[in-house]
Scaffold this active site. Sequence first.
Site, short mmCIF file in Angstrom:
data_model
loop_
_atom_site.label_atom_id
_atom_site.label_comp_id
_atom_site.label_asym_id
_atom_site.label_seq_id
_atom_site.Cartn_x
_atom_site.Cartn_y
_atom_site.Cartn_z
N ASP A 22 7.36 1.28 -4.75
CA ASP A 22 7.08 -0.05 -5.26
C ASP A 22 8.02 -0.42 -6.41
O ASP A 22 8.45 0.44 -7.18
CB ASP A 22 5.63 -0.09 -5.76
N ASN B 80 2.78 -7.68 3.88
CA ASN B 80 4.10 -8.16 3.45
C ASN B 80 4.59 -9.37 4.24
O ASN B 80 5.54 -10.04 3.82
CB ASN B 80 5.14 -7.04 3.57
#
Length: 234
Positions: free
Chosen positions: A17, A65
């Site tokens: 991330d 996403n």
Amino acid sequence: MDNKNKNIPVHVGIIPDGNRRWSKERNLSNLEGHEKGYEKLKQSVDWFFSRGVSIVSVYTFSTENWDRAKDEINYLMKLLRKAIDEETKRAIEKNYRILISGRIDELPGDLPDACSDAMDKTKSGTGGTLNLCLNYGGRIEIVDAVRKMIKNKIDPEQVHEGMIKKYLYNSNLPDPDIIVRTSGEKRTSGCQLWEGAYSELIFLSKYWPDFEASDVDIILEEFANRKRRFGGDG
């Protein structure tokens, strides 16, 4: 780090991330952050394998996403296509196999075929396993497992933890011993939700593009010093 007599995890899960925040702080585009993140992924796989880790699972692209901007999604799909081709070649050269976990058939263009080819061409690799969690979500994985059981007309009395495990993506893999997330966020966001029930967790404050070989040593040292109880006494 000297790994002799160390308790090395068999399976490491990674939530890489922070690509976008890394690029924002440097006045770069999100796309440049993702490109840097991919380069770091290639390095990190080698770092873990060289230290004795057998399986590395990477949360590459989640089902959530898809809500990002269209231009970013299009770029990510192109980057994933490039990555699969490059990683297949690297896996063959370095003798490791590639597995892909997720709703592969829902990916655009020829990505589903590329994913299948990558797994087929590297299936004989014995030097490690790179499991890419692609178009993946932990809850979605469990939903898909339940759907498969219903389709196969599994009797309710036959349903137990082992049965559910059997119907998960790439169910032959052992559960991750440890899951690592970069960027300072302290949650797993559905990464290997079922498999990670007893995984050790490590949260690193640095963004994924800043991940280094020394961080692998820190992770392995931290894991070696933890006592895993699995709900038992002690």
